[in-house]
Design an enzyme around this catalytic site. Sequence first.
Site, PDB file in Angstrom:
ATOM      1  N   GLY A  46       0.842  -1.192   0.000  1.00 20.95           N
ATOM      2  CA  GLY A  46       0.000   0.000   0.000  1.00 20.95           C
ATOM      3  C   GLY A  46       0.874   1.237   0.000  1.00 20.95           C
ATOM      4  O   GLY A  46       2.023   1.196   0.473  1.00 20.95           O
ATOM      5  N   CYS A  89       5.417   0.143   7.642  1.00 20.14           N
ATOM      6  CA  CYS A  89       5.115   1.255   6.737  1.00 20.14           C
ATOM      7  C   CYS A  89       6.329   1.505   5.855  1.00 20.14           C
ATOM      8  O   CYS A  89       7.457   1.479   6.341  1.00 20.14           O
ATOM      9  CB  CYS A  89       4.798   2.502   7.570  1.00 20.14           C
ATOM     10  SG  CYS A  89       4.462   3.972   6.585  1.00 20.14           S
ATOM     11  N   LEU A  90       6.083   1.762   4.577  1.00 22.09           N
ATOM     12  CA  LEU A  90       7.188   2.020   3.653  1.00 22.09           C
ATOM     13  C   LEU A  90       7.942   3.305   4.014  1.00 22.09           C
ATOM     14  O   LEU A  90       9.074   3.491   3.575  1.00 22.09           O
ATOM     15  CB  LEU A  90       6.677   2.091   2.207  1.00 22.09           C
ATOM     16  CG  LEU A  90       6.163   0.757   1.650  1.00 22.09           C
ATOM     17  CD1 LEU A  90       5.549   0.949   0.270  1.00 22.09           C
ATOM     18  CD2 LEU A  90       7.287  -0.267   1.596  1.00 22.09           C
TER      19      LEU A  90
HETATM   20 NI    NI Z   1       2.497   3.466   5.497  1.00 22.50          NI
END
Ligand code: NI
Length: 165
Positions: A46, A89-90
Amino acid sequence: MAVRQILGFEHPALREKSKRVPRVDGSIVRLLDDLAETMFAAPGAGLAANQIGVALRVCVVKGDDNQVYHLVNPEIVKGEGVQVGYEGCLSYPGWFGEVARYETVTIKALNRKGKGARYKAAGFTARAFQHELDHLDGILFTDRLTSLDSLRRVEELEADDEEAV
Ligand code: NI
């Protein structure tokens, strides 16, 4: 389409409340395509537009079934149940923490054609939807940890098949 730079959690763009998209035009379709390409390159499950420096309510999610959801102005219309699990999270590479989320959610959004759509999801896909929608309001998963002690390096997790979102 282009792979864009993903901003880190300390960047102020990650704390902005993103603006609604008035109309899904070619620039929004290109933004969705860039988000999807950047998400796959990371790799992740995402990505929200403010993570690449665009403060618009646009994000992409790759579901459990590998379907890619293109979401414009997404909102949760219904959330039920609770799941407690690790997520990453990226914009926070290498770290995961325990976060409680709805087990199932129904999302309404505009799709890449500008048409209204509803999506119902459970499990990891539902978690990814909630994580990305938080990004649009400047909220990070680290704001929602069940405990600060749950934050850990990815290599400490046994189940390292989780993807960052
Ligand atoms: Ni994220």
